[in-house]
Design a protein around this motif. Structure first.
Motif, PDB file in Angstrom:
ATOM      1  N   THR A   1      22.877  26.489  38.289  1.00  0.00           N
ATOM      2  CA  THR A   1      22.262  26.415  39.605  1.00  0.00           C
ATOM      3  C   THR A   1      22.066  24.980  40.066  1.00  0.00           C
ATOM      4  OG1 THR A   1      20.069  26.565  38.586  1.00  0.00           O
ATOM      5  CG2 THR A   1      21.082  28.623  39.316  1.00  0.00           C
ATOM      6  N   THR A   2      21.951  24.037  39.122  1.00  0.00           N
ATOM      7  CA  THR A   2      21.815  22.625  39.509  1.00  0.00           C
ATOM      8  C   THR A   2      23.084  22.144  40.202  1.00  0.00           C
ATOM      9  OG1 THR A   2      20.306  22.182  37.668  1.00  0.00           O
ATOM     10  CG2 THR A   2      21.382  20.296  38.688  1.00  0.00           C
ATOM     11  N   ALA A   3      24.240  22.528  39.678  1.00  0.00           N
ATOM     12  CA  ALA A   3      25.509  22.166  40.318  1.00  0.00           C
ATOM     13  C   ALA A   3      25.593  22.796  41.699  1.00  0.00           C
ATOM     14  CB  ALA A   3      26.687  22.615  39.459  1.00  0.00           C
ATOM     15  N   ALA A   4      25.128  24.030  41.826  1.00  0.00           N
ATOM     16  CA  ALA A   4      25.136  24.696  43.127  1.00  0.00           C
ATOM     17  C   ALA A   4      24.231  23.963  44.106  1.00  0.00           C
ATOM     18  CB  ALA A   4      24.697  26.150  42.972  1.00  0.00           C
ATOM     19  N   ASP A   5      23.047  23.559  43.650  1.00  0.00           N
ATOM     20  CA  ASP A   5      22.123  22.809  44.507  1.00  0.00           C
ATOM     21  C   ASP A   5      22.711  21.466  44.914  1.00  0.00           C
ATOM     22  OD1 ASP A   5      19.870  24.417  44.995  1.00  0.00           O
ATOM     23  OD2 ASP A   5      19.095  24.051  42.990  1.00  0.00           O
TER      24      ASP A   5
ATOM     25  N   ALA B   1      19.777  19.528  53.759  1.00  0.00           N
ATOM     26  CA  ALA B   1      19.956  18.630  52.610  1.00  0.00           C
ATOM     27  C   ALA B   1      18.622  18.371  51.914  1.00  0.00           C
ATOM     28  CB  ALA B   1      20.570  17.313  53.076  1.00  0.00           C
ATOM     29  N   ILE B   2      17.575  18.162  52.704  1.00  0.00           N
ATOM     30  CA  ILE B   2      16.244  17.935  52.120  1.00  0.00           C
ATOM     31  C   ILE B   2      15.780  19.177  51.372  1.00  0.00           C
ATOM     32  CG2 ILE B   2      13.824  17.432  52.641  1.00  0.00           C
ATOM     33  CD1 ILE B   2      14.852  15.922  55.147  1.00  0.00           C
ATOM     34  N   ALA B   3      15.953  20.344  51.997  1.00  0.00           N
ATOM     35  CA  ALA B   3      15.518  21.592  51.366  1.00  0.00           C
ATOM     36  C   ALA B   3      16.262  21.843  50.060  1.00  0.00           C
ATOM     37  CB  ALA B   3      15.737  22.757  52.325  1.00  0.00           C
ATOM     38  N   SER B   4      17.571  21.537  50.032  1.00  0.00           N
ATOM     39  CA  SER B   4      18.356  21.743  48.809  1.00  0.00           C
ATOM     40  C   SER B   4      17.862  20.859  47.675  1.00  0.00           C
ATOM     41  CB  SER B   4      19.840  21.456  49.079  1.00  0.00           C
ATOM     42  OG  SER B   4      20.376  22.382  49.988  1.00  0.00           O
TER      43      SER B   4
ATOM     44  N   SER C   1      14.373  22.896  60.956  1.00  0.00           N
ATOM     45  CA  SER C   1      13.975  24.028  60.113  1.00  0.00           C
ATOM     46  C   SER C   1      14.873  25.243  60.296  1.00  0.00           C
ATOM     47  CB  SER C   1      12.530  24.420  60.412  1.00  0.00           C
ATOM     48  OG  SER C   1      12.347  24.761  61.781  1.00  0.00           O
ATOM     49  N   SER C   2      15.916  25.125  61.148  1.00  0.00           N
ATOM     50  CA  SER C   2      16.739  26.288  61.466  1.00  0.00           C
ATOM     51  C   SER C   2      17.642  26.732  60.325  1.00  0.00           C
ATOM     52  CB  SER C   2      17.590  26.000  62.713  1.00  0.00           C
ATOM     53  OG  SER C   2      18.442  24.897  62.494  1.00  0.00           O
ATOM     54  N   ASN C   3      17.958  25.838  59.392  1.00  0.00           N
ATOM     55  CA  ASN C   3      18.676  26.224  58.170  1.00  0.00           C
ATOM     56  C   ASN C   3      17.855  25.953  56.925  1.00  0.00           C
ATOM     57  OD1 ASN C   3      20.941  27.158  59.472  1.00  0.00           O
ATOM     58  ND2 ASN C   3      22.374  25.823  58.410  1.00  0.00           N
ATOM     59  N   TRP C   4      16.698  25.347  57.097  1.00  0.00           N
ATOM     60  CA  TRP C   4      15.825  25.043  55.965  1.00  0.00           C
ATOM     61  C   TRP C   4      15.484  26.319  55.205  1.00  0.00           C
ATOM     62  CZ3 TRP C   4      13.117  19.966  55.909  1.00  0.00           C
ATOM     63  CH2 TRP C   4      12.333  19.784  54.760  1.00  0.00           C
ATOM     64  N   PHE C   5      15.231  27.402  55.978  1.00  0.00           N
ATOM     65  CA  PHE C   5      14.801  28.636  55.311  1.00  0.00           C
ATOM     66  C   PHE C   5      15.905  29.284  54.495  1.00  0.00           C
ATOM     67  CE2 PHE C   5      15.003  29.807  59.978  1.00  0.00           C
ATOM     68  CZ  PHE C   5      16.278  30.344  59.965  1.00  0.00           C
ATOM     69  N   TYR C   6      17.183  28.913  54.724  1.00  0.00           N
ATOM     70  CA  TYR C   6      18.256  29.482  53.906  1.00  0.00           C
ATOM     71  C   TYR C   6      18.059  29.159  52.421  1.00  0.00           C
ATOM     72  CZ  TYR C   6      21.213  30.608  57.973  1.00  0.00           C
ATOM     73  OH  TYR C   6      21.718  31.142  59.125  1.00  0.00           O
ATOM     74  N   THR C   7      17.654  27.927  52.143  1.00  0.00           N
ATOM     75  CA  THR C   7      17.498  27.528  50.741  1.00  0.00           C
ATOM     76  C   THR C   7      16.460  28.389  50.049  1.00  0.00           C
ATOM     77  OG1 THR C   7      18.138  25.253  51.230  1.00  0.00           O
ATOM     78  CG2 THR C   7      16.932  25.623  49.191  1.00  0.00           C
ATOM     79  N   TYR C   8      15.309  28.551  50.705  1.00  0.00           N
ATOM     80  CA  TYR C   8      14.272  29.384  50.080  1.00  0.00           C
ATOM     81  C   TYR C   8      14.734  30.839  49.988  1.00  0.00           C
ATOM     82  CZ  TYR C   8      10.336  32.446  49.505  1.00  0.00           C
ATOM     83  OH  TYR C   8       9.521  33.456  49.049  1.00  0.00           O
ATOM     84  N   GLN C   9      15.290  31.381  51.066  1.00  0.00           N
ATOM     85  CA  GLN C   9      15.672  32.788  51.076  1.00  0.00           C
ATOM     86  C   GLN C   9      16.762  33.092  50.048  1.00  0.00           C
ATOM     87  OE1 GLN C   9      16.773  33.434  55.153  1.00  0.00           O
ATOM     88  NE2 GLN C   9      14.658  33.463  55.894  1.00  0.00           N
ATOM     89  N   GLN C  10      17.802  32.233  50.014  1.00  0.00           N
ATOM     90  CA  GLN C  10      18.958  32.531  49.173  1.00  0.00           C
ATOM     91  C   GLN C  10      18.788  32.060  47.734  1.00  0.00           C
ATOM     92  OE1 GLN C  10      22.264  30.848  51.329  1.00  0.00           O
ATOM     93  NE2 GLN C  10      22.059  32.272  53.037  1.00  0.00           N
ATOM     94  N   GLN C  11      18.216  30.866  47.553  1.00  0.00           N
ATOM     95  CA  GLN C  11      18.074  30.318  46.202  1.00  0.00           C
ATOM     96  C   GLN C  11      16.747  30.691  45.548  1.00  0.00           C
ATOM     97  OE1 GLN C  11      20.743  29.185  45.185  1.00  0.00           O
ATOM     98  NE2 GLN C  11      21.661  27.546  46.370  1.00  0.00           N
ATOM     99  N   GLY C  12      15.733  30.966  46.369  1.00  0.00           N
ATOM    100  CA  GLY C  12      14.426  31.294  45.827  1.00  0.00           C
ATOM    101  C   GLY C  12      14.161  32.780  45.810  1.00  0.00           C
TER     102      GLY C  12
END
Length: 472
Positions: free
Chosen positions: A44-48, A391-394, A235-246
């Motif tokens: 997952t680190t490589a994915a991030d 990028a920040i969210a990732s 914040s329009s794509n920020w939530f993707y990181t939490y939704q998909q990775q979290g």
């Protein structure tokens, strides 16, 4: 004998549909894959890190994408950009984490160009009364691709049960579909050959140049409306990181459950886009300013309710509780597990909320201009800010930040952005009036509601509109 098609190939609607099909095959399949969390990689680190590299180059190339669109045109940009998605998916078949990160960076370049071109077409081709419809058509076709991709992934992953890796056949299927989509970009028409239903041409521009584009892009940072929309955009794509990775990919669900969640998420995108785009064009509820207020309020209430509900759901697990090394007795949730239904519903509603959030931003920017060049620059600015946030969210996720902290961050950003957007809603005109230059004859034109009212040649003399359309 003349063969008549059941549609007009040079209509804005069909051109928007074609762009939607390209995105059906490329970003749609990409979203289906990444929606399962880290594209199913064990590392997952490589994915991030790949996601961060993608977001960084996406951020930079979104600003560059507008000049490229205005100089070279979308029939060059879109096919080349589509092939970068093929490379990215192929990288996940490689054991090299470094290659995955490099492929992510290359995809960011292609995505910046593709999404800038897409946004310019979707925002400027339709008449003002059909911009919500254009978003609906594009977003529904695009997310139908994500839904089909998610269904393919679900079919491949269903029998693996407790496994936590995406099967190679899933990647192979996506590579073929993406290649077809990229090649379809070459059949798009130049903007100058696209004609609206009222007979007006979408664009009479000549190709731009780097000096002009650099100056026009810099002017965006002096436009107070774009600046005040930065929290909404970031914040329009920020939530993707939490939704998909979290939420979905953080380890609480097994691969089969993640694949089903993913399918539901993209299906709800289609429903949300169709309903919301129709609403934004509905003159029965008021003029454009009133519809802007209503759209903003709907998005705010929907996000507020979903994030509050998610806070209670997130209490069920942390990074430590789902870590098999720290908690060997933990069993991932499967589609047959008790309590899966409500969690799947929450994730599906995330998809609907995303579609109306993105749709509102595009529609709001569409009230600012009907010009293809300006639309490209607005979308480039939007994508630049959006992917800076991504990028920040990732990287926040790559630092193993707790899921509940990520949730609170994106919750606050969404609310601040949507509240500030009311200020821009106040400025929405019922009809957009703007002066356009860089015409093929070197003159200028005044566009009222997307219609050419007056045109001046290079010497400042009025030019007959009908003759100009015939000549160009």
């Amino acid at each position: 004998m003349e063969i008549r098609l059941p549609f007009r190939f040079n209509s804005p609607t069909f051109q928007v549909f074609l762009v939607g099909f390209v995105c059906f095959c490329c970003p749609g399949m990409y979203n289906a894959l990444t929606g399962m969390g880290g594209a199913g990689r064990a590392d997952t680190t490589a994915a991030d890190n790949s996601a961060t590299a993608l977001a960084v180059t996406f951020t930079i190339c979104s600003l560059v994408g507008a000049p490229l669109f205005n100089i070279f045109g979308h029939r060059v940009l879109i096919p080349c950009a589509g092939l970068t998605y093929v490379l990215y998916v192929g990288a996940f078949l490689s054991p090299s984490s470094a290659f995955t990160v490099v492929a992510g960076a290359i995809l960011g370049i292609g995505a910046g160009c593709l999404w800038t071109a897409q946004g310019a077409i979707m925002m400027s081709y339709p008449s003002e009364s059909e911009k919500g419809k254009a978003f609906s058509i594009f977003w529904m076709v695009f997310n139908l691709g994500a839904s089909v991709g998610a269904a393919v992934a679900l079919g491949n992953e269903w029998s693996v049960g407790e496994a936590n890796q995406v099967q190679p056949t899933t990647y192979y299927a996506f590579i073929v579909i993406m290649t077809v989509g990229a090649c379809c970009g070459v059949i798009l028409l130049p903007a100058s050959k696209v004609i609206r239903n009222d007979g007006s041409r979408v664009s009479l521009h000549k190709y731009s140049n780097w000096k002009r584009e650099a100056l026009e892009v810099l002017k965006l940072f002096a436009d107070w409306r774009m600046l005040i929309l930065i929290p909404l955009m970031i914040s329009s794509n920020w939530f993707y990181t939490y939704q998909q990775q979290g939420y979905n990919g953080g380890g609480y669900f097994n691969i089969r459950a993640r694949a089903l969640n993913n399918l539901l998420y993209w299906l709800m995108q289609i429903i949300g886009a169709g309903a919301f785009g129709w609403l934004l064009d509905l003159t029965a509820i008021g003029n454009r300013k009133r519809r802007a207020y209503i759209g903003n309020t709907i998005v705010l209430v929907a996000l507020l309710a979903l994030w509050i509900g998610c806070i209670f759901i997130q209490k069920r697990f942390t990074r430590a509780s789902v870590d098999p090394d720290l908690n060997p007795d933990f069993v991932m949730m499967d589609v047959y597990s008790d309590g899966f239904g409500p969690l799947a519903l929450e994730y599906a509603l995330f998809g609907m909320a995303d579609s109306i959030y993105q749709g509102f931003i595009y529609w709001l920017m569409g009230t600012m201009t009907n010009d293809t060049e300006r639309s490209a620059r607005y979308v480039g600015f939007y994508k630049t800010i959006q992917n800076a946030g991504n990028a920040i969210a990732s990287q926040i996720d790559a630092q193993r930040t707790e899921f509940n902290i990520q949730l609170i961050i994106v919750f606050v950003l969404n609310m601040v952005g949507l509240v500030l957007a009311y200020v821009v809603c106040y400025t929405v005109p019922d009809v957009t009036v703007e002066e356009i230059d860089n015409l093929k004859d070197g003159g200028k034109e005044v566009i009222v509601g997307g219609q050419v009212e007056t045109i001046e040649d290079g010497g400042g003399m009025p030019v007959d509109h009908g003759k100009l359309e015939t000549d160009h």
